[in-house]
Each structure stands twice: as structure tokens, then as C-alpha cells.
Design a protein around this motif. Structure first.
Motif, PDB file in Angstrom:
ATOM      1  N   ALA A 227       0.854  -1.362   0.105  1.00 56.90           N
ATOM      2  CA  ALA A 227      -0.083   0.055   0.037  1.00 56.90           C
ATOM      3  C   ALA A 227       0.973   1.146   0.097  1.00 56.90           C
ATOM      4  O   ALA A 227       0.655   2.348  -0.715  1.00 56.90           O
ATOM      5  CB  ALA A 227      -0.922  -0.003   1.216  1.00 56.90           C
ATOM      6  N   GLU A 228       1.892   1.217   0.806  1.00 55.35           N
ATOM      7  CA  GLU A 228       2.862   2.348   0.842  1.00 55.35           C
ATOM      8  C   GLU A 228       3.581   2.543  -0.722  1.00 55.35           C
ATOM      9  O   GLU A 228       3.506   3.805  -1.014  1.00 55.35           O
ATOM     10  CB  GLU A 228       3.822   1.999   1.873  1.00 55.35           C
ATOM     11  N   ALA A 230       2.335   1.739  -3.518  1.00 54.98           N
ATOM     12  CA  ALA A 230       1.113   2.108  -4.448  1.00 54.98           C
ATOM     13  C   ALA A 230       1.026   3.720  -4.165  1.00 54.98           C
ATOM     14  O   ALA A 230       0.586   4.422  -4.891  1.00 54.98           O
ATOM     15  CB  ALA A 230       0.032   1.582  -4.040  1.00 54.98           C
ATOM     16  N   ARG A 231       0.949   4.244  -2.812  1.00 58.23           N
ATOM     17  CA  ARG A 231       0.524   5.566  -2.391  1.00 58.23           C
ATOM     18  C   ARG A 231       1.683   6.248  -3.068  1.00 58.23           C
ATOM     19  O   ARG A 231       1.508   7.366  -3.393  1.00 58.23           O
ATOM     20  CB  ARG A 231       0.704   5.681  -0.893  1.00 58.23           C
ATOM     21  N   GLN A 232       2.964   5.930  -2.934  1.00 54.91           N
ATOM     22  CA  GLN A 232       4.310   6.680  -3.232  1.00 54.91           C
ATOM     23  C   GLN A 232       3.874   6.682  -4.931  1.00 54.91           C
ATOM     24  O   GLN A 232       4.215   7.831  -5.424  1.00 54.91           O
ATOM     25  CB  GLN A 232       5.621   5.989  -2.960  1.00 54.91           C
ATOM     26  N   SER A 234       1.246   6.627  -6.740  1.00 52.96           N
ATOM     27  CA  SER A 234       0.109   7.644  -7.054  1.00 52.96           C
ATOM     28  C   SER A 234       0.576   9.035  -6.648  1.00 52.96           C
ATOM     29  O   SER A 234       0.142   9.874  -7.421  1.00 52.96           O
ATOM     30  CB  SER A 234      -1.076   7.018  -6.473  1.00 52.96           C
ATOM     31  N   THR A 235       1.165   9.234  -5.654  1.00 50.49           N
ATOM     32  CA  THR A 235       1.480  10.623  -5.008  1.00 50.49           C
ATOM     33  C   THR A 235       2.384  11.091  -6.081  1.00 50.49           C
ATOM     34  O   THR A 235       2.307  12.179  -6.782  1.00 50.49           O
ATOM     35  CB  THR A 235       2.304  10.457  -3.783  1.00 50.49           C
TER      36      THR A 235
END
Length: 319
Positions: A227-228, A230-232, A234-235
């Protein structure tokens, strides 16, 4: 890629860094098309804090740690030969060595940037007592890849801090068993064996529950890592899109400014064209008027010249 070298590298890291580093190594092995190494590395489990601190002793305190298996062998020999005096002396030495190694593990953990609590150090001591009691545990610990706290064999007296050898009536003779109220010695031994079995079952259940909890924690950690990541990603994409939008907005502003300026110039040029057209029409009209006047004047002059030549002739013919 050597999976054993990678394992040594990973188990030297603080547990909080283990999962990300392991997954990175798995990905590296897969990119190198080393399926065997990737599978072996993927099976490595994150160590508990106590297991990691115990592993630090193998790497960071080799000289002190090397004494522990030797002491354990001597203790087991004293237990086998029922030499209470030697056993008592070695037990005191055991407590000193275990306490010193536990403190050293705490120091090494702090130096590695991961201080540990007294509870964790107590678990380290349990592992060290297991190393003293069990040659297999000593061999497992010596590899420096523990993932959980080791436990001393159930019923092996003298291997835990609470046990101590009882004084003997004479050297080489075992101490007399303490008197028990009620029941025969055989019944007491049977009850002791049953209690030992029940303790073992309890420990086994607790170990199974701990392993399941550890596996669940690993799974959740992997989910968090994914998840981290993916978050990075997408960010980063959002930041890139924001920059692109900002660039487009800047270009749109510039285009609109250029449009306004061009429209203003076009309006100005239109006015100039209209004025020039009006002036041209007026000039053409004036030219046409002048030409017409010229033609009239030219026609009158020609008519006058013709009239003046004929008149004198008439006068001459009449006379």
C-alpha cells in the motif's frame, strides 16, 4: 545470488527494515531469473525483537558468545553425572554469563539504533538458557538467524534462572529428594510427568499461536508495504499531473494574453483600414471630380478655338 549471504544480511537488519529489504532482494533475484534464490529468500521470516537481539550477540560479541555452548556442555555433563558441587558452581557461572550477554545484547541493539526493553532482554535470557540446555538450540543460535525466542527443554533442571543444584551429603552423590506429603514417590513422579506434559502442551499451543500471530503480522506488513508503494507511485503521478496542469495553465494564460494583444492589434488595424478606405474613396472622388472638370475645361477650349477661326471668314465673305 547466494541466498545464504542474503539471509545473513537481512537478519543483521533491525526487524522494522526486514520486510522491505527482503522483498527488494526477492525482486532482484527474480530480475536475475534466479527462481530458487527468490523462493528461498521469500520464505525468510522477520525476527522478533528478542530474536534479533540474540542474533546480534553471534555477530557483535563472538568471543563472549563462544563461551556459552562450552558452558552448556559442562552443565549438561554435571547434570548427567549428578555432581551437585560442580553443578552448583557452573550454575552460578551460568547466571553471570547469561546476565552479561543479555546486557551486551541491549548495548548492541542500542548501537544499531533499535533500543530494546527489559521484557525483550528477559526473552534474550530465555534463549541463552535454551542454548545452554540444548545442543540443537546452540547450533541454531550460532547461525545468527533466529526468528523467535528459543525455549529450554521442559523438565531439564538447572537450565533456567530459577533452578539450582541442591547440596549433596557427599561429593558425587545426588541430594535426597524433598519429602512430599501424601502419595507414594511413584505417584508423585507420575503427577510430575503429567504436569510436565501439560506445560509442554501449553508451551506448544503458545508457540503455535505466536507463530500464527507472527505470520499474520508479516502478511499485514507486506500489505502495508504494498500500500505504501502504491501510495508513493500515485503521489508521484499526481505531482507529475499537477506540474503538467500548471504548465498548461501557464501556456493557456500566455496564449490568451497573446490572443488579446493580437485582437487589439487587429481592431486597430481594422480601424486603420477603414480610415484608409474612406480616405482612398474621398481621394478617388476628388480625382474623378478633377478629371471631369479637366474634361469640361478641355472641351470648352477646343470649342472656343473652333469658333474663333470661323468668324473672321464669314466677315470676309460678306464684304
Amino acid at each position: 545470488m547466494d541466498a545464504d549471504d542474503v539471509a545473513d544480511e537481512l537478519y543483521a537488519l533491525p526487524p522494522s527494515e526486514f520486510i522491505a529489504a527482503r522483498d527488494a532482494r526477492v525482486a532482484e533475484a527474480r530480475r536475475a531469473e534466479d527462481a530458487d534464490a527468490a523462493a528461498r529468500i521469500a520464505r525468510l521470516r522477520r525476527p522478533s525483537l528478542a530474536a534479533w537481539a540474540s542474533n546480534l550477540l553471534v555477530r557483535g560479541a563472538r568471543t563472549e558468545a563462544a563461551k556459552l555452548p562450552e558452558l552448556g556442555q559442562a552443565l549438561r555433563e554435571a547434570h548427567r553425572t549428578l555432581d551437585p558441587e560442580q553443578f552448583r558452581e557452573l550454575s552460578h557461572q551460568q547466571h553471570r554469563v547469561v546476565a552479561a550477554l543479555s546486557r551486551r545484547a541491549g548495548e548492541l541493539a542500542a548501537e544499531a539504533g533499535q533500543p530494546v526493553s527489559e521484557t525483550v532482554l528477559h526473552e534474550v535470557e530465555r534463549t541463552l538458557h535454551a542454548v545452554l540446555a540444548d545442543p540443537d538450540a546452540a547450533e541454531e543460535w550460532a547461525r545468527g538467524r533466529l526468528v523467535k525466542t528459543l525455549e529450554a527443554p521442559v523438565g531439564f533442571a538447572g537450565m533456567t534462572p530459577e533452578s539450582a543444584a541442591a547440596p549433596a551429603t557427599r561429593r558425587g552423590a545426588p541430594a535426597a529428594p524433598p519429602a512430599r506429603e501424601g502419595g507414594t514417590p511413584s505417584r508423585e513422579r507420575a503427577r510430575d510427568r503429567e504436569r510436565a506434559r501439560e506445560r509442554k502442551r501449553t508451551v506448544d499451543r503458545a508457540r503455535s499461536a505466536a507463530e500464527e500471530a507472527e505470520a499474520e503480522a508479516d502478511r499485514r506488513q507486506r500489505e502495508l508495504d504494498r500500500a505504501e508503494q502504491a501510495r508513493q507511485a500515485s503521489t508521484a503521478r499526481a505531482a507529475e499531473a499537477t506540474a503538467h496542469v500548471k504548465d498548461l495553465e501557464t501556456r493557456l494564460h500566455e496564449a490568451r494574453t497573446a490572443q488579446r494583444e493580437a485582437q487589439a492589434q487587429a481592431d486597430k488595424d481594422t480601424t486603420t483600414v477603414r480610415e484608409a478606405d474612406r480616405a482612398a474613396r474621398q481621394a478617388r472622388k476628388a480625382a474623378d471630380t478633377a478629371a471631369a472638370g479637366l474634361r469640361r475645361l478641355s472641351g470648352s477650349e477646343e470649342a472656343g478655338e473652333e469658333t474663333g477661326e470661323k468668324a473672321p471668314g464669314r466677315r470676309r465673305g460678306g464684304g
